[in-house]
Write a protein that holds these residues in place. Sequence first.
Motif, PDB file in Angstrom:
ATOM      1  N   ARG A   1       0.832  -1.206   0.000  1.00 44.84           N
ATOM      2  CA  ARG A   1       0.000   0.000   0.000  1.00 44.84           C
ATOM      3  C   ARG A   1       0.867   1.258   0.000  1.00 44.84           C
ATOM      4  NH1 ARG A   1      -3.417  -1.412   3.321  1.00 44.84           N
ATOM      5  NH2 ARG A   1      -5.350  -1.518   2.109  1.00 44.84           N
ATOM      6  N   ASN A   2       1.923   1.257   0.783  1.00 49.36           N
ATOM      7  CA  ASN A   2       2.821   2.418   0.833  1.00 49.36           C
ATOM      8  C   ASN A   2       3.487   2.668  -0.521  1.00 49.36           C
ATOM      9  OD1 ASN A   2       2.268   2.961   3.513  1.00 49.36           O
ATOM     10  ND2 ASN A   2       4.039   1.831   4.294  1.00 49.36           N
ATOM     11  N   GLN A   3       3.913   1.595  -1.187  1.00 48.53           N
ATOM     12  CA  GLN A   3       4.537   1.741  -2.507  1.00 48.53           C
ATOM     13  C   GLN A   3       3.550   2.327  -3.511  1.00 48.53           C
ATOM     14  OE1 GLN A   3       5.844  -2.259  -3.310  1.00 48.53           O
ATOM     15  NE2 GLN A   3       7.949  -1.834  -2.660  1.00 48.53           N
ATOM     16  N   LEU A   4       2.356   1.759  -3.546  1.00 53.56           N
ATOM     17  CA  LEU A   4       1.354   2.218  -4.505  1.00 53.56           C
ATOM     18  C   LEU A   4       0.977   3.677  -4.254  1.00 53.56           C
ATOM     19  CD1 LEU A   4      -0.956  -0.943  -4.576  1.00 53.56           C
ATOM     20  CD2 LEU A   4       0.762  -0.278  -6.273  1.00 53.56           C
ATOM     21  N   GLU A   5       0.806   4.029  -2.987  1.00 53.07           N
ATOM     22  CA  GLU A   5       0.443   5.409  -2.654  1.00 53.07           C
ATOM     23  C   GLU A   5       1.562   6.378  -3.025  1.00 53.07           C
ATOM     24  OE1 GLU A   5      -0.712   5.402   1.432  1.00 53.07           O
ATOM     25  OE2 GLU A   5      -2.663   4.466   1.025  1.00 53.07           O
ATOM     26  N   THR A   6       2.807   5.962  -2.815  1.00 56.99           N
ATOM     27  CA  THR A   6       3.943   6.813  -3.180  1.00 56.99           C
ATOM     28  C   THR A   6       3.971   7.055  -4.677  1.00 56.99           C
ATOM     29  OG1 THR A   6       5.290   6.063  -1.309  1.00 56.99           O
ATOM     30  CG2 THR A   6       6.464   7.002  -3.194  1.00 56.99           C
ATOM     31  N   TRP A   7       3.788   5.996  -5.451  1.00 60.30           N
ATOM     32  CA  TRP A   7       3.804   6.139  -6.910  1.00 60.30           C
ATOM     33  C   TRP A   7       2.630   6.973  -7.408  1.00 60.30           C
ATOM     34  CZ3 TRP A   7       4.854   0.227  -7.041  1.00 60.30           C
ATOM     35  CH2 TRP A   7       6.227  -0.006  -6.916  1.00 60.30           C
ATOM     36  N   LEU A   8       1.454   6.764  -6.836  1.00 60.93           N
ATOM     37  CA  LEU A   8       0.281   7.534  -7.248  1.00 60.93           C
ATOM     38  C   LEU A   8       0.439   9.014  -6.897  1.00 60.93           C
ATOM     39  CD1 LEU A   8      -2.491   4.993  -6.242  1.00 60.93           C
ATOM     40  CD2 LEU A   8      -2.056   5.809  -8.570  1.00 60.93           C
ATOM     41  N   THR A   9       1.007   9.281  -5.742  1.00 64.05           N
ATOM     42  CA  THR A   9       1.250  10.672  -5.328  1.00 64.05           C
ATOM     43  C   THR A   9       2.248  11.347  -6.258  1.00 64.05           C
ATOM     44  OG1 THR A   9       0.786  10.164  -3.011  1.00 64.05           O
ATOM     45  CG2 THR A   9       2.046  12.161  -3.460  1.00 64.05           C
ATOM     46  N   THR A  10       3.307  10.623  -6.602  1.00 64.22           N
ATOM     47  CA  THR A  10       4.318  11.167  -7.507  1.00 64.22           C
ATOM     48  C   THR A  10       3.729  11.445  -8.885  1.00 64.22           C
ATOM     49  OG1 THR A  10       6.078   9.962  -6.350  1.00 64.22           O
ATOM     50  CG2 THR A  10       6.564  10.730  -8.576  1.00 64.22           C
ATOM     51  N   ALA A  11       2.821  10.577  -9.335  1.00 63.07           N
ATOM     52  CA  ALA A  11       2.193  10.755 -10.652  1.00 63.07           C
ATOM     53  C   ALA A  11       1.309  11.990 -10.697  1.00 63.07           C
ATOM     54  CB  ALA A  11       1.382   9.514 -11.015  1.00 63.07           C
ATOM     55  N   GLY A  12       0.822  12.431  -9.546  1.00 65.57           N
ATOM     56  CA  GLY A  12       0.042  13.666  -9.487  1.00 65.57           C
ATOM     57  C   GLY A  12      -1.431  13.452  -9.756  1.00 65.57           C
ATOM     58  N   SER A  13      -2.127  14.541  -9.981  1.00 66.49           N
ATOM     59  CA  SER A  13      -3.573  14.488 -10.190  1.00 66.49           C
ATOM     60  C   SER A  13      -3.901  14.157 -11.642  1.00 66.49           C
ATOM     61  CB  SER A  13      -4.208  15.822  -9.816  1.00 66.49           C
ATOM     62  OG  SER A  13      -3.640  16.872 -10.561  1.00 66.49           O
ATOM     63  N   SER A  14      -5.155  13.839 -11.883  1.00 68.66           N
ATOM     64  CA  SER A  14      -5.609  13.460 -13.217  1.00 68.66           C
ATOM     65  C   SER A  14      -5.408  14.600 -14.214  1.00 68.66           C
ATOM     66  CB  SER A  14      -7.091  13.068 -13.167  1.00 68.66           C
ATOM     67  OG  SER A  14      -7.591  12.851 -14.471  1.00 68.66           O
ATOM     68  N   THR A  15      -4.889  14.243 -15.395  1.00 68.00           N
ATOM     69  CA  THR A  15      -4.712  15.219 -16.468  1.00 68.00           C
ATOM     70  C   THR A  15      -5.439  14.799 -17.746  1.00 68.00           C
ATOM     71  OG1 THR A  15      -2.658  14.131 -17.179  1.00 68.00           O
ATOM     72  CG2 THR A  15      -2.457  15.966 -15.626  1.00 68.00           C
ATOM     73  N   HIS A  16      -5.890  13.524 -17.797  1.00 71.36           N
ATOM     74  CA  HIS A  16      -6.586  13.037 -18.997  1.00 71.36           C
ATOM     75  C   HIS A  16      -7.637  12.002 -18.566  1.00 71.36           C
ATOM     76  CE1 HIS A  16      -6.813  12.691 -23.389  1.00 71.36           C
ATOM     77  NE2 HIS A  16      -7.038  11.407 -23.213  1.00 71.36           N
ATOM     78  N   GLY A  17      -8.588  12.473 -17.784  1.00 64.71           N
ATOM     79  CA  GLY A  17      -9.603  11.573 -17.248  1.00 64.71           C
ATOM     80  C   GLY A  17     -10.937  12.286 -17.141  1.00 64.71           C
ATOM     81  N   PRO A  18     -11.941  11.607 -16.574  1.00 64.82           N
ATOM     82  CA  PRO A  18     -11.825  10.245 -16.040  1.00 64.82           C
ATOM     83  C   PRO A  18     -11.651   9.215 -17.143  1.00 64.82           C
ATOM     84  CG  PRO A  18     -14.111  10.973 -16.005  1.00 64.82           C
ATOM     85  CD  PRO A  18     -13.295  12.163 -16.417  1.00 64.82           C
ATOM     86  N   ALA A  19     -10.806   8.231 -16.891  1.00 67.31           N
ATOM     87  CA  ALA A  19     -10.494   7.231 -17.897  1.00 67.31           C
ATOM     88  C   ALA A  19     -11.638   6.250 -18.068  1.00 67.31           C
ATOM     89  CB  ALA A  19      -9.223   6.484 -17.504  1.00 67.31           C
ATOM     90  N   ARG A  20     -11.941   5.925 -19.316  1.00 65.33           N
ATOM     91  CA  ARG A  20     -12.833   4.803 -19.611  1.00 65.33           C
ATOM     92  C   ARG A  20     -11.991   3.549 -19.851  1.00 65.33           C
ATOM     93  NH1 ARG A  20     -17.958   5.144 -21.743  1.00 65.33           N
ATOM     94  NH2 ARG A  20     -17.952   7.208 -20.771  1.00 65.33           N
ATOM     95  N   ALA A  21     -10.736   3.776 -20.215  1.00 59.81           N
ATOM     96  CA  ALA A  21      -9.789   2.670 -20.380  1.00 59.81           C
ATOM     97  C   ALA A  21      -8.386   3.198 -20.134  1.00 59.81           C
ATOM     98  CB  ALA A  21      -9.882   2.064 -21.774  1.00 59.81           C
ATOM     99  N   ILE A  22      -7.515   2.323 -19.656  1.00 54.90           N
ATOM    100  CA  ILE A  22      -6.110   2.671 -19.507  1.00 54.90           C
ATOM    101  C   ILE A  22      -5.259   1.568 -20.129  1.00 54.90           C
ATOM    102  CG2 ILE A  22      -6.472   4.005 -17.380  1.00 54.90           C
ATOM    103  CD1 ILE A  22      -5.219   1.621 -15.840  1.00 54.90           C
ATOM    104  N   ILE A  23      -4.067   1.934 -20.540  1.00 52.88           N
ATOM    105  CA  ILE A  23      -3.042   0.970 -20.929  1.00 52.88           C
ATOM    106  C   ILE A  23      -1.934   1.102 -19.897  1.00 52.88           C
ATOM    107  CG2 ILE A  23      -1.356   0.288 -22.680  1.00 52.88           C
ATOM    108  CD1 ILE A  23      -3.172   1.600 -24.781  1.00 52.88           C
ATOM    109  N   ALA A  24      -1.533  -0.012 -19.301  1.00 55.58           N
ATOM    110  CA  ALA A  24      -0.520   0.030 -18.255  1.00 55.58           C
ATOM    111  C   ALA A  24       0.306  -1.253 -18.289  1.00 55.58           C
ATOM    112  CB  ALA A  24      -1.171   0.216 -16.881  1.00 55.58           C
ATOM    113  N   PRO A  25       1.563  -1.192 -17.817  1.00 58.99           N
ATOM    114  CA  PRO A  25       2.466  -2.340 -17.912  1.00 58.99           C
ATOM    115  C   PRO A  25       2.208  -3.407 -16.843  1.00 58.99           C
ATOM    116  CG  PRO A  25       3.581  -0.488 -16.877  1.00 58.99           C
ATOM    117  CD  PRO A  25       2.236   0.021 -17.329  1.00 58.99           C
ATOM    118  N   HIS A  26       2.839  -4.574 -17.045  1.00 61.14           N
ATOM    119  CA  HIS A  26       2.599  -5.692 -16.134  1.00 61.14           C
ATOM    120  C   HIS A  26       3.878  -6.392 -15.695  1.00 61.14           C
ATOM    121  CE1 HIS A  26       1.925  -7.639 -20.282  1.00 61.14           C
ATOM    122  NE2 HIS A  26       3.119  -8.055 -19.869  1.00 61.14           N
ATOM    123  N   ALA A  27       4.998  -5.694 -15.684  1.00 61.40           N
ATOM    124  CA  ALA A  27       6.247  -6.295 -15.210  1.00 61.40           C
ATOM    125  C   ALA A  27       6.313  -6.192 -13.685  1.00 61.40           C
ATOM    126  CB  ALA A  27       7.440  -5.588 -15.849  1.00 61.40           C
ATOM    127  N   GLY A  28       7.414  -6.672 -13.116  1.00 58.83           N
ATOM    128  CA  GLY A  28       7.615  -6.517 -11.685  1.00 58.83           C
ATOM    129  C   GLY A  28       7.550  -5.050 -11.301  1.00 58.83           C
TER     130      GLY A  28
END
Length: 298
Positions: A25-52
């Motif tokens: 949870r801490n990792q995810l929250e840190t990354w989401l905070t760093t990414a900032g607020s929405s700039t192209h939403g609300p999303a109906r779909a997203i493309i996102a990676p699936h590696a480690g």
Amino acid sequence: MSSEMVVRRASHANNWYSGSAKELRNQLETWLTTAGSSTHGPARAIIAPHAGYHYCGACAAYAYKEISPQTTKRVFILGPAHHIRLGGCALSPAKVYKTPLYDLNIDQKIYSELYETQMFEEMTLHTDEDEHSIEMHLPYVARVMEGQSFTIVPILVGSLTTEKEVLYGKLLSKYLADIDNVFVISSDFCHWGNRFGYQYYDKSAGDIYQSIQKLDEIGMNAIEKLIPSGFSSYLKKYGNTICGRHPIGVLLNAVHELGNSGNEHNAALKFLKYSQSSKCLYMGDSSVSYAAASLKMD
């Protein structure tokens, strides 16, 4: 179609991502905070990676920040099949997917509707747990949707022909049109190196890693145009090893179908972040690229 209560374990936890709820949870929250607020939403779909997550967790956040949890009731997750031969699409035998944060429930009503089309088969639990392309999105979905009432619709996408991408796109377009739904399209981008059997290098772009980025950007530009044939032509020309090309193709065809349906769906897709696992400088190097995108529809 399974009727028993089957639970899919978080088989890649403690390996590809943290199995500790607090640390995750801490990792995810840190990354989401760093990414900032929405700039192209609300999303109906997203493309996102699936590696480690060590490699792509920060990049994925740029897509997930565009999801509006308050307006989302259902999350479709389309992931490519890495380990089995699959000519169509398959659904999970599980009713519940476990994550270190909390359990996610599969939408059995939607699954029933999909099975009724006779275009989906049921994968085995072993196949489901062996595959990482869907699981790597579950912690992010759980974190972003925390506190909301929602279900998930995991779909394993095989090596589809162009014609089948059209068929599945048409079939899923009605779900994409529903404002209650969000689609997660699971894909890494260029897998470069001898171990991947792919070493395209345009020396005019600079170093190898710069050539890879240019190659990926041409592909991302094609995807942003939302024209299925344009992305197909790009893949045929360059052979870029985008592992989620078929889920992306299904999404593009779903958007295209809505555009042809007579309903007004002003769709716009934008890539928001790009990264590479390492910077390739020599032909003996290797890397995987990651990208995050959001599709919004008026």
